[in-house]
Motif scaffolding. Structure first.
Motif, PDB file in Angstrom:
ATOM      1  N   MET A 157      26.818  63.621  40.369  1.00 42.87           N
ATOM      2  CA  MET A 157      25.451  63.547  39.893  1.00 42.87           C
ATOM      3  C   MET A 157      25.521  63.127  38.428  1.00 42.87           C
ATOM      4  SD  MET A 157      22.424  66.368  40.058  1.00 42.87           S
ATOM      5  CE  MET A 157      23.139  67.615  39.023  1.00 42.87           C
TER       6      MET A 157
ATOM      7  N   ARG B 276      23.329  59.541  26.476  1.00 39.28           N
ATOM      8  CA  ARG B 276      24.628  60.033  26.954  1.00 39.28           C
ATOM      9  C   ARG B 276      24.489  60.359  28.416  1.00 39.28           C
ATOM     10  NH1 ARG B 276      26.429  65.197  23.691  1.00 39.28           N
ATOM     11  NH2 ARG B 276      28.111  65.211  25.205  1.00 39.28           N
TER      12      ARG B 276
ATOM     13  N   VAL C 268      25.968  62.587  31.426  1.00 34.28           N
ATOM     14  CA  VAL C 268      26.809  63.708  31.807  1.00 34.28           C
ATOM     15  C   VAL C 268      27.005  63.635  33.316  1.00 34.28           C
ATOM     16  CG1 VAL C 268      26.924  66.217  31.983  1.00 34.28           C
ATOM     17  CG2 VAL C 268      26.049  65.150  29.897  1.00 34.28           C
ATOM     18  N   SER C 269      28.245  63.615  33.692  1.00 37.86           N
ATOM     19  CA  SER C 269      28.548  63.472  35.114  1.00 37.86           C
ATOM     20  C   SER C 269      28.964  64.825  35.682  1.00 37.86           C
ATOM     21  CB  SER C 269      29.675  62.453  35.261  1.00 37.86           C
ATOM     22  OG  SER C 269      30.048  62.342  36.596  1.00 37.86           O
ATOM     23  N   ILE C 270      28.331  65.222  36.742  1.00 32.52           N
ATOM     24  CA  ILE C 270      28.679  66.492  37.391  1.00 32.52           C
ATOM     25  C   ILE C 270      29.281  66.163  38.749  1.00 32.52           C
ATOM     26  CG2 ILE C 270      27.766  68.656  38.305  1.00 32.52           C
ATOM     27  CD1 ILE C 270      25.528  68.360  36.167  1.00 32.52           C
ATOM     28  N   ASP C 271      30.569  66.489  38.858  1.00 31.92           N
ATOM     29  CA  ASP C 271      31.276  66.138  40.088  1.00 31.92           C
ATOM     30  C   ASP C 271      30.910  67.073  41.227  1.00 31.92           C
ATOM     31  OD1 ASP C 271      32.570  64.063  38.868  1.00 31.92           O
ATOM     32  OD2 ASP C 271      34.246  65.306  38.184  1.00 31.92           O
ATOM     33  N   ASN C 272      31.124  66.554  42.407  1.00 32.80           N
ATOM     34  CA  ASN C 272      31.031  67.373  43.615  1.00 32.80           C
ATOM     35  C   ASN C 272      29.679  68.079  43.762  1.00 32.80           C
ATOM     36  OD1 ASN C 272      31.989  68.517  45.945  1.00 32.80           O
ATOM     37  ND2 ASN C 272      33.047  70.203  44.916  1.00 32.80           N
ATOM     38  N   PRO C 273      28.585  67.343  43.628  1.00 31.46           N
ATOM     39  CA  PRO C 273      27.292  68.018  43.747  1.00 31.46           C
ATOM     40  C   PRO C 273      27.064  68.511  45.178  1.00 31.46           C
ATOM     41  CG  PRO C 273      26.978  65.657  43.689  1.00 31.46           C
ATOM     42  CD  PRO C 273      28.434  65.907  43.423  1.00 31.46           C
ATOM     43  N   LYS C 274      26.212  69.503  45.270  1.00 33.67           N
ATOM     44  CA  LYS C 274      25.897  70.043  46.600  1.00 33.67           C
ATOM     45  C   LYS C 274      25.338  68.926  47.474  1.00 33.67           C
ATOM     46  CE  LYS C 274      24.862  74.930  46.043  1.00 33.67           C
ATOM     47  NZ  LYS C 274      25.214  75.251  44.656  1.00 33.67           N
TER      48      LYS C 274
ATOM     49  N   ILE D 222      21.668  68.921  47.776  1.00 34.01           N
ATOM     50  CA  ILE D 222      20.963  69.053  46.499  1.00 34.01           C
ATOM     51  C   ILE D 222      19.659  68.264  46.492  1.00 34.01           C
ATOM     52  CG2 ILE D 222      21.998  67.078  45.303  1.00 34.01           C
ATOM     53  CD1 ILE D 222      22.364  69.048  42.901  1.00 34.01           C
TER      54      ILE D 222
ATOM     55  N   ALA E  66      17.067  69.653  40.691  1.00 39.89           N
ATOM     56  CA  ALA E  66      18.264  70.039  39.943  1.00 39.89           C
ATOM     57  C   ALA E  66      18.275  69.367  38.577  1.00 39.89           C
ATOM     58  CB  ALA E  66      19.515  69.659  40.724  1.00 39.89           C
TER      59      ALA E  66
ATOM     60  N   ILE F  50      18.054  71.316  34.839  1.00 42.46           N
ATOM     61  CA  ILE F  50      19.093  71.156  33.803  1.00 42.46           C
ATOM     62  C   ILE F  50      18.514  70.405  32.607  1.00 42.46           C
ATOM     63  CG2 ILE F  50      21.321  70.086  33.267  1.00 42.46           C
ATOM     64  CD1 ILE F  50      22.156  70.568  36.150  1.00 42.46           C
TER      65      ILE F  50
ATOM     66  N   VAL G 168      18.278  71.866  28.803  1.00 41.47           N
ATOM     67  CA  VAL G 168      18.976  71.185  27.699  1.00 41.47           C
ATOM     68  C   VAL G 168      18.000  70.819  26.592  1.00 41.47           C
ATOM     69  CG1 VAL G 168      20.106  69.017  27.089  1.00 41.47           C
ATOM     70  CG2 VAL G 168      20.938  70.341  29.018  1.00 41.47           C
TER      71      VAL G 168
ATOM     72  N   LEU H  49      22.392  69.802  23.969  1.00 42.72           N
ATOM     73  CA  LEU H  49      23.225  68.613  23.808  1.00 42.72           C
ATOM     74  C   LEU H  49      22.712  67.787  22.644  1.00 42.72           C
ATOM     75  CD1 LEU H  49      23.898  67.185  27.383  1.00 42.72           C
ATOM     76  CD2 LEU H  49      25.496  68.261  25.817  1.00 42.72           C
TER      77      LEU H  49
ATOM     78  N   ASP I  63      25.924  61.830  20.589  1.00 43.85           N
ATOM     79  CA  ASP I  63      27.295  61.825  20.060  1.00 43.85           C
ATOM     80  C   ASP I  63      27.522  60.762  19.009  1.00 43.85           C
ATOM     81  OD1 ASP I  63      27.198  59.752  21.778  1.00 43.85           O
ATOM     82  OD2 ASP I  63      28.695  60.503  23.167  1.00 43.85           O
TER      83      ASP I  63
ATOM     84  N   LYS J 182      34.981  71.021  33.494  1.00 47.49           N
ATOM     85  CA  LYS J 182      34.000  70.063  33.020  1.00 47.49           C
ATOM     86  C   LYS J 182      33.845  70.276  31.519  1.00 47.49           C
ATOM     87  CE  LYS J 182      30.745  67.138  32.766  1.00 47.49           C
ATOM     88  NZ  LYS J 182      31.124  65.735  32.869  1.00 47.49           N
TER      89      LYS J 182
ATOM     90  N   CYS K 103      29.864  67.313  21.772  1.00 44.84           N
ATOM     91  CA  CYS K 103      28.627  67.183  20.988  1.00 44.84           C
ATOM     92  C   CYS K 103      27.562  68.140  21.475  1.00 44.84           C
ATOM     93  CB  CYS K 103      28.105  65.747  20.999  1.00 44.84           C
ATOM     94  SG  CYS K 103      28.914  64.732  19.780  1.00 44.84           S
TER      95      CYS K 103
ATOM     96  N   MET L  48      24.493  76.479  35.289  1.00 42.78           N
ATOM     97  CA  MET L  48      23.566  75.545  35.931  1.00 42.78           C
ATOM     98  C   MET L  48      24.299  74.313  36.441  1.00 42.78           C
ATOM     99  SD  MET L  48      20.350  75.654  33.303  1.00 42.78           S
ATOM    100  CE  MET L  48      19.109  74.863  34.286  1.00 42.78           C
TER     101      MET L  48
ATOM    102  N   ALA M  43      24.815  73.179  40.492  1.00 46.15           N
ATOM    103  CA  ALA M  43      24.404  71.917  41.105  1.00 46.15           C
ATOM    104  C   ALA M  43      25.529  71.321  41.934  1.00 46.15           C
ATOM    105  CB  ALA M  43      23.969  70.941  40.013  1.00 46.15           C
ATOM    106  N   SER M  44      26.694  71.902  41.807  1.00 51.37           N
ATOM    107  CA  SER M  44      27.836  71.360  42.550  1.00 51.37           C
ATOM    108  C   SER M  44      28.241  72.345  43.646  1.00 51.37           C
ATOM    109  CB  SER M  44      29.012  71.125  41.599  1.00 51.37           C
ATOM    110  OG  SER M  44      29.586  72.358  41.229  1.00 51.37           O
ATOM    111  N   ASN M  45      29.222  71.940  44.410  1.00 49.35           N
ATOM    112  CA  ASN M  45      29.741  72.825  45.448  1.00 49.35           C
ATOM    113  C   ASN M  45      30.743  73.824  44.880  1.00 49.35           C
ATOM    114  OD1 ASN M  45      28.372  71.800  47.745  1.00 49.35           O
ATOM    115  ND2 ASN M  45      29.736  70.011  47.732  1.00 49.35           N
TER     116      ASN M  45
END
Lengths: 83, 170
Positions: A11, A23, A25-31, A34, A39, A43, A47, A53, A56, B20, B24, B40, B44-46
């Motif tokens: 995601m 920027r 942000v990569s979230i691996d292995n999402p449900k 989902i 979601a 988030i 944030v 955040l 950068d 993860k 910044c 959070m 969102a992940s498994n």
């Protein structure tokens, strides 16, 4: 030997900042189940609300979520064994 | 500049640990907020949330300007000429010579006098010193007031500029 297929997904949340910077942000292995919108919204709003955040480049404040993507990727390891 | 990052540890469905990292992060964010964000993200992940680390990095590099250039030493043997101390010899005024000692590497300059008294100056190497001497062409100048002019050396990559005031009285 057959080809080996591997599936990955992530995601990707793209945040924007007051200096125009963005920027991702990569979230691996999402449900798998989902709800991307919900979601990302939760988030993203967290944030932004707490300005967690920063950009950068100049450390600019968060403007919130700009976009969200679910990326599904299939990687196939090719079988090159001669038939 | 102080920067803050977080590392969120989790465990994936096969039991492997996953990390993860986010850079910044606002240094003003509270620990609770960072942990909440970590939870959070994991939710969102498994993966299963394990812990969040907060990393505060304080940049201790000292920033400073380039080293200051030294001021060279400039001394003058005579800083007060009297016109009467010179006598003309073929346009050159023979008499007191202002000898300069200088340990820099700049170019010599003779500043413009506030009034033009018809004097010219020349600088020449005089042994270990640099001599500055007034001279005139034609008739001898007359001075009705004291004239002050600067003799100095230009700024270089290694040394600051420096100068000395020299006065000439009638």
């Amino acid at each position: 030997m057959a080809d080996t297929v591997k599936s990955t997904s992530s995601m990707q949340l793209e945040f924007s900042f007051v200096d125009g910077d963005t920027r991702t942000v990569s979230i691996d292995n999402p449900k798998t189940s989902i709800n991307l919108g919900a979601a990302a919204a939760s988030i993203g709003s967290y944030v932004k609300e707490h300005n967690i955040l920063l950009g950068d480049k100049t450390g600019a404040d968060s403007k919130g979520l700009k976009s969200a993507h679910l990326v599904n990727q299939t990687t196939t390891k090719l079988d090159i064994t001669p038939a | 500049m102080a920067t803050t990052s977080i590392i969120v540890n989790s465990t994936d469905t096969s039991g492997k640990s996953a990390q993860k990292a986010m850079t910044c992060v606002n240094p003003d964010a509270t620990n609770a907020q960072l942990a909440a964000l970590g939870q959070m993200i994991t939710a969102a992940s498994n993966n299963t949330y394990v812990e969040t680390f907060r990393i505060n990095k304080i940049n201790c590099d000292l920033e400073s300007d380039a080293p200051a250039k030294p001021t060279p030493t400039l001394t003058a043997t005579v800083t007060n000429y009297s016109l009467a101390s010179f006598e003309s010899d073929n346009g050159e005024m023979i008499g007191s010579t202002c000898n300069l000692t200088y340990n820099g590497d700049g170019d010599i300059f003779i500043g413009k006098a506030p009034i033009d008294v018809g004097l010219r100056f020349k600088a020449f190497k005089n042994g270990a010193s640099i001599a500055v001497k007034p001279f005139y062409i034609g008739s001898a100048p007359t001075l009705t007031e004291t004239v002050t002019f600067k003799v100095g050396f230009t700024e270089t990559a290694n040394y600051k500029a420096c100068s000395v005031d020299i006065t000439l009285t009638a």
